[in-house]
Write a protein that holds these residues in place. Structure first.
Motif, PDB file in Angstrom:
ATOM      1  N   ALA A  35       9.722   9.031  -0.719  1.00  0.00           N
ATOM      2  CA  ALA A  35       8.357   9.257  -1.228  1.00  0.00           C
ATOM      3  C   ALA A  35       7.419   9.523  -0.061  1.00  0.00           C
ATOM      4  O   ALA A  35       6.569  10.414  -0.106  1.00  0.00           O
ATOM      5  CB  ALA A  35       7.898   8.015  -1.994  1.00  0.00           C
ATOM      6  N   LEU A  82       5.217  12.839   0.643  1.00  0.00           N
ATOM      7  CA  LEU A  82       3.756  12.755   0.817  1.00  0.00           C
ATOM      8  C   LEU A  82       3.352  13.431   2.119  1.00  0.00           C
ATOM      9  O   LEU A  82       2.382  14.187   2.177  1.00  0.00           O
ATOM     10  CB  LEU A  82       3.343  11.281   0.852  1.00  0.00           C
ATOM     11  N   ALA A 124      -7.296  18.823  -4.073  1.00  0.00           N
ATOM     12  CA  ALA A 124      -6.664  17.490  -4.218  1.00  0.00           C
ATOM     13  C   ALA A 124      -5.156  17.649  -4.298  1.00  0.00           C
ATOM     14  O   ALA A 124      -4.674  18.678  -4.755  1.00  0.00           O
ATOM     15  CB  ALA A 124      -7.158  16.846  -5.523  1.00  0.00           C
ATOM     16  N   THR A 125      -4.444  16.658  -3.830  1.00  0.00           N
ATOM     17  CA  THR A 125      -2.971  16.721  -3.982  1.00  0.00           C
ATOM     18  C   THR A 125      -2.648  16.465  -5.448  1.00  0.00           C
ATOM     19  O   THR A 125      -3.492  16.053  -6.221  1.00  0.00           O
ATOM     20  CB  THR A 125      -2.311  15.590  -3.177  1.00  0.00           C
ATOM     21  N   GLU A 184      -1.867  14.339  -8.000  1.00  0.00           N
ATOM     22  CA  GLU A 184      -2.006  12.860  -8.048  1.00  0.00           C
ATOM     23  C   GLU A 184      -0.813  12.293  -8.778  1.00  0.00           C
ATOM     24  O   GLU A 184      -0.738  12.401 -10.000  1.00  0.00           O
ATOM     25  CB  GLU A 184      -3.285  12.512  -8.823  1.00  0.00           C
ATOM     26  N   GLU A 185       0.158  11.727  -8.082  1.00  0.00           N
ATOM     27  CA  GLU A 185       1.238  11.086  -8.851  1.00  0.00           C
ATOM     28  C   GLU A 185       1.474   9.722  -8.224  1.00  0.00           C
ATOM     29  O   GLU A 185       1.467   9.582  -7.023  1.00  0.00           O
ATOM     30  CB  GLU A 185       2.509  11.949  -8.865  1.00  0.00           C
ATOM     31  N   GLU A 186       1.626   8.752  -9.083  1.00  0.00           N
ATOM     32  CA  GLU A 186       1.892   7.377  -8.616  1.00  0.00           C
ATOM     33  C   GLU A 186       3.328   7.344  -8.110  1.00  0.00           C
ATOM     34  O   GLU A 186       4.230   7.769  -8.821  1.00  0.00           O
ATOM     35  CB  GLU A 186       1.738   6.441  -9.828  1.00  0.00           C
ATOM     36  N   THR A 187       3.523   6.864  -6.875  1.00  0.00           N
ATOM     37  CA  THR A 187       4.931   6.850  -6.385  1.00  0.00           C
ATOM     38  C   THR A 187       5.669   5.779  -7.172  1.00  0.00           C
ATOM     39  O   THR A 187       5.296   4.602  -7.122  1.00  0.00           O
ATOM     40  CB  THR A 187       4.968   6.507  -4.892  1.00  0.00           C
ATOM     41  N   LYS A 188       6.686   6.143  -7.856  1.00  0.00           N
ATOM     42  CA  LYS A 188       7.370   5.210  -8.785  1.00  0.00           C
ATOM     43  C   LYS A 188       8.219   4.233  -7.996  1.00  0.00           C
ATOM     44  O   LYS A 188       7.715   3.601  -7.073  1.00  0.00           O
ATOM     45  CB  LYS A 188       8.255   6.023  -9.749  1.00  0.00           C
ATOM     46  N   PRO A 223       7.492  -2.616  -8.586  1.00  0.00           N
ATOM     47  CA  PRO A 223       8.859  -2.084  -8.716  1.00  0.00           C
ATOM     48  C   PRO A 223       9.898  -2.977  -8.050  1.00  0.00           C
ATOM     49  O   PRO A 223      10.926  -3.289  -8.658  1.00  0.00           O
ATOM     50  CB  PRO A 223       8.776  -0.720  -8.016  1.00  0.00           C
ATOM     51  N   ASN A 281       2.287   4.045   1.170  1.00  0.00           N
ATOM     52  CA  ASN A 281       2.397   5.275   0.363  1.00  0.00           C
ATOM     53  C   ASN A 281       1.268   5.335  -0.662  1.00  0.00           C
ATOM     54  O   ASN A 281       0.635   6.366  -0.873  1.00  0.00           O
ATOM     55  CB  ASN A 281       3.746   5.303  -0.370  1.00  0.00           C
ATOM     56  N   GLN A 282       1.018   4.169  -1.298  1.00  0.00           N
ATOM     57  CA  GLN A 282      -0.047   4.152  -2.313  1.00  0.00           C
ATOM     58  C   GLN A 282      -1.379   4.545  -1.685  1.00  0.00           C
ATOM     59  O   GLN A 282      -2.142   5.319  -2.265  1.00  0.00           O
ATOM     60  CB  GLN A 282      -0.182   2.719  -2.877  1.00  0.00           C
ATOM     61  N   VAL A 298      -1.637   8.190  -1.239  1.00  0.00           N
ATOM     62  CA  VAL A 298      -1.888   8.901  -2.501  1.00  0.00           C
ATOM     63  C   VAL A 298      -3.350   8.740  -2.895  1.00  0.00           C
ATOM     64  O   VAL A 298      -4.036   9.701  -3.250  1.00  0.00           O
ATOM     65  CB  VAL A 298      -0.963   8.332  -3.620  1.00  0.00           C
ATOM     66  N   SER A 324      -5.959  10.451  -0.508  1.00  0.00           N
ATOM     67  CA  SER A 324      -5.418  11.723   0.016  1.00  0.00           C
ATOM     68  C   SER A 324      -6.540  12.693   0.354  1.00  0.00           C
ATOM     69  O   SER A 324      -6.356  13.600   1.134  1.00  0.00           O
ATOM     70  CB  SER A 324      -4.530  12.350  -1.055  1.00  0.00           C
ATOM     71  N   ARG A 325      -7.721  12.492  -0.218  1.00  0.00           N
ATOM     72  CA  ARG A 325      -8.761  13.510   0.056  1.00  0.00           C
ATOM     73  C   ARG A 325      -9.524  13.174   1.337  1.00  0.00           C
ATOM     74  O   ARG A 325     -10.303  13.975   1.818  1.00  0.00           O
ATOM     75  CB  ARG A 325      -9.755  13.541  -1.119  1.00  0.00           C
ATOM     76  N   ARG A 374      -5.804  13.033   6.371  1.00  0.00           N
ATOM     77  CA  ARG A 374      -5.385  14.372   6.843  1.00  0.00           C
ATOM     78  C   ARG A 374      -4.969  14.297   8.305  1.00  0.00           C
ATOM     79  O   ARG A 374      -3.900  14.767   8.691  1.00  0.00           O
ATOM     80  CB  ARG A 374      -6.572  15.362   6.701  1.00  0.00           C
TER      81      ARG A 374
END
Lengths: 67, 194, 252, 220
Positions: free
Chosen positions: A41, A45, A59-60, A62-66, C104, C232-233, C236, C239-240, C245
């Motif tokens: 992941a 990213l 914007a990328t 937007e997906e929650e990394t599972k 998880p 990682n979260q 995400v 990210s802007r 960046r």
């Protein structure tokens, strides 16, 4: 000190080999999968964001990394 | 009565409009204009304490909030509803105050019919009666004109005008303009969050 | 700087995901190495050098894998409860990142504990599933995790998703001791007080030490895994922002 | 306070189906168990307690799903949260009413249920006491689940998923209270535990429900 005389008896585990190796195998497999999925992941990213940093905007996905 | 300091509401972690700083003094009517989805409803719900995701700050005295929903129990008749809303404020509503309020909105004959059987416009009038009975000076109204017939709109403007004269304040989001002289605020929607 | 003021500044810094992202880099590597070493040594020690159990023989070695998974899974749920409290009281965004990251791994470890428990039960009691005090409370823990996961899936708004899962995590954590006690009590009621496999008998050091190493190794792995998920979260969610960046451009 | 309570009674009087349907389902489920279960009386008495508590739990889930839904849809809930001086009190009243129409009513009907389930006569008193002590916890913790899932159209499943794991202790102590009474052993410990769990639920339930409602209201 070592509990088993030979590699053969080590793998046999006194008859319980199937269960012991099944449990250890499953555990380390799950840990490995969990580690790889997180690293994967992160790589995804990094590509996405570094590609975007060149763009500078938008914007990328937007997906929650599972897992 | 109401002061906003750099207030910016957020929904799903995204800021909806540019930070807003305003003050509303007694005897003032403020109309909140803005295109659909610019965050008018979210701003009103934030001031009403329902929406809790925002930046900046605001102070307001006890208020009355009227959202899109009618806020009447359809199983109960107007009297029971209005009694209950009085109890919600911690007050007992006297019968003649009830009668005056219902007469003011021309809904006296319907005092005992369950609200579920009334039309949308009639239910709106009952909520106007609720405003009259509430002791709150600051009103937050979200699209008060919806579903009101011509006669209903006259009653609405009359109620707002007398509330303003009595030293109250109205902060309402509306598309159609009110007869009452109102100061306009437009929300500048943020196209791209910084 | 006095102790309390350094805690205050730390607390204040924790509020910004950026500081956490930059600070956590070395921690991830540290935990990763510790996990690798501890789990490696622990596994070899448990498999090769620890004495077999006089009653169960070698199948006892599964305990060195089953107990750490169950313990760490429960600690993960407890830490989600704490993160929930932090989110509710101090409205710290990082707390939701922690809950999303813990979820998880917590679920996976609980399922793993149930699986290894079943594999352990087969040679010992002849059944893959034994309604034993420990297995039931681990199963309940799995349902508590699934409850939070299902709730997060059902809510779209990120802010509400955070507050709702924080609330459920807190309530779950308050109830865990009561559930654990009632399940243990229920089990002792049904099972005459024979040697129950999951009661930790006073183990001699050569049995206990490998277990300790494996538990520490599992905690280290959890630390590594959860913090990298949090990073990682953060990428995400932020990210802007420009700092993400730059971090990405320089491969940070 | 009186005015708030009056409305609850009025709603209850005009919406009797909300009370009758769960009870009807309760007796129906008991009948299904009795027909489906083994016929000999001695075995039926052994699992009677478990069946009774299981059905009470599941019936409660049905009625909890609709606890806040009506007020959520017609906007009254908004007024409670932003208008009332103490929303906590209004919500505690609503949970109390829900308990009255499910927990208390089931406690009163326990003699009939014990009869249907083939439990011996002397068990009825303990069953009623256990139900009276345990059912508040079901309503109080269930209300938290109801508050969190009122925003979703098919919230019922998620409500059960969130709440039933937390209610496991009530099931365990309630069932064993009745089973031990059947076997003639004293069961004060279980009853104390049921009371304790209900007290814990009373302390955290209403506050958590209010917080849950505040979250769900933002989903509208």
């Amino acid at each position: 000190m070592v509990q088993f005389e030979s590699w053969a008896s080590f793998f046999a585990m006194g008859g319980h080999g199937l269960y012991v190796w099944l449990a250890y195998g499953a555990t380390f497999l799950v840990l490995a999968i969990s580690y790889l999925s997180v690293r994967g992941a992160r790589k995804r990213l990094q590509q996405e964001l570094s590609w975007l940093s060149g763009e500078g905007g938008g914007a990328t996905q937007e997906e929650e990394t599972k897992l | 009565m109401l002061t906003l300091v750099e207030l910016a509401c957020k929904r799903d972690e995204r800021t909806l409009f540019a930070p807003l700083s305003e003050t509303v003094t007694p005897g003032e009517c403020v109309a909140l204009a803005g295109s659909n989805g610019s965050g008018k409803t979210t701003l009103l719900r934030t001031l009403a304490g329902i929406h809790s995701q925002f930046e900046g700050s605001f102070q307001c005295e006890p208020f009355l909030y009227q959202g899109h929903r009618i806020a009447l129990d359809e199983l109960l008749n107007p009297l029971e509803n209005l009694h209950w809303f009085g109890a919600l404020d911690g007050r007992t509503v006297s019968d003649d105050a009830l009668r005056d309020a219902l007469a003011r909105v021309d809904m006296l004959p319907y005092a005992l019919t369950p609200c579920g059987r009334m039309s949308q416009g009639q239910q709106r009038r009952i909520t106007m009666a609720r405003w009259l009975l509430s002791a709150r000076k600051l009103w937050f109204l979200d699209e008060p004109l919806t579903a009101l017939d011509r006669q209903g709109q006259v009653v609405l403007n009359d109620i707002i005008a007398s509330h303003i004269d009595a030293g109250g304040a109205v902060f309402c989001a509306t598309h159609a303009s009110l007869d009452v002289a109102a100061r306009e605020i437009t929300l500048a929607p943020l196209t791209e969050a910084p | 700087m006095s102790f309390t003021s350094s805690i205050k500044t730390l607390w204040h810094k924790l509020g910004s995901p950026r500081w956490f992202y930059q600070m956590s880099g070395p921690w991830v590597i540290g935990f990763g190495i510790a996990a690798l070493v501890l789990l490696g040594v622990g596994a070899v020690w448990a498999l090769g050098f620890a004495p077999p159990d006089y009653q169960q023989g070698n199948s006892f070695r599964i305990m060195y894998v089953h107990v750490p998974a169950a313990m760490v899974a429960q600690s993960i749920y407890m830490s989600m409860g704490v993160a929930g409290l932090v989110l509710f009281v101090w409205r710290m965004k990082l707390a939701d990142v922690a809950i999303a990251a813990c979820l998880p791994l917590g679920m996976v470890l609980t399922a793993l504990a149930l699986f290894s428990g079943g594999v352990w039960g087969k040679p010992t009691w002849g059944t893959w599933w034994e309604w034993d005090g420990r297995t039931v409370s681990t199963l309940v823990l799995l349902f508590l995790f699934i409850g939070i996961y299902a709730l997060r899936e059902a809510i779209e708004d990120a802010g509400l998703k955070a507050r709702a899962s924080a609330l459920v995590a807190m309530i779950g954590t308050i109830n865990i001791p009561i559930i654990k006690y009632s399940v243990e009590w229920w089990h002792t009621l049904h099972q005459p007080a024979s040697f129950t496999l999951t009661e930790k008998p006073a183990m001699p050091p050569e049995m206990y030490l490998p277990l300790l190493v494996m538990v520490l190794g599992m905690y280290a792995f959890a630390g590594h895994n959860i913090i990298s998920r949090m990073r990682n979260q953060i990428l995400v969610r932020e990210s802007r922002t420009h700092w993400v960046r730059e971090a990405m451009a320089t491969g940070g | 306070m009186g005015g708030l309570l009056r409305r609850e009674w009025q709603v209850l009087a005009r919406n009797r189906a909300q009370v009758i349907n769960p009870l009807a389902f309760l007796f129906l489920a008991v009948m299904l168990f009795a027909v489906g279960g083994p016929l000999e009386d001695n075995t039926r008495a052994q699992y009677g307690g478990a069946v009774l508590w299981l059905i009470v739990l599941l019936t409660n889930m049905l009625s909890l799903d609709a606890l806040f839904r009506r007020d959520y849809d017609n906007g009254v809930l908004e007024q409670v949260v932003c208008g009332a001086d103490v929303p906590f009190l209004v919500i505690l009243l609503r949970i109390g009413m829900q308990w009255l129409s499910t927990g208390a009513l089931v406690t009163l009907l326990a003699p009939f249920l014990c009869l249907l389930l083939g439990l011996p006569g002397h068990v009825t008193a303990t069953a009623m006491l256990a139900l009276a002590l345990g059912s508040p916890a079901i309503s109080l913790l269930g209300a938290v689940g109801a508050a969190l899932t009122v925003g979703f159209s098919r919230g019922g499943i998620l409500l059960g998923l969130l709440v039933l794991p937390l209610l496991l202790p009530v099931l365990i102590f309630g069932t064993s209270a009745i089973n031990q009474e059947v076997a003639g052993i004293t069961n004060n410990a279980q009853l104390y535990w049921l009371g304790f769990i209900s007290m814990v639920a009373l302390t955290i339930g209403p506050f958590a429900t209010t917080a849950g409602l505040r979250i769900s209201l933002q989903m509208q």
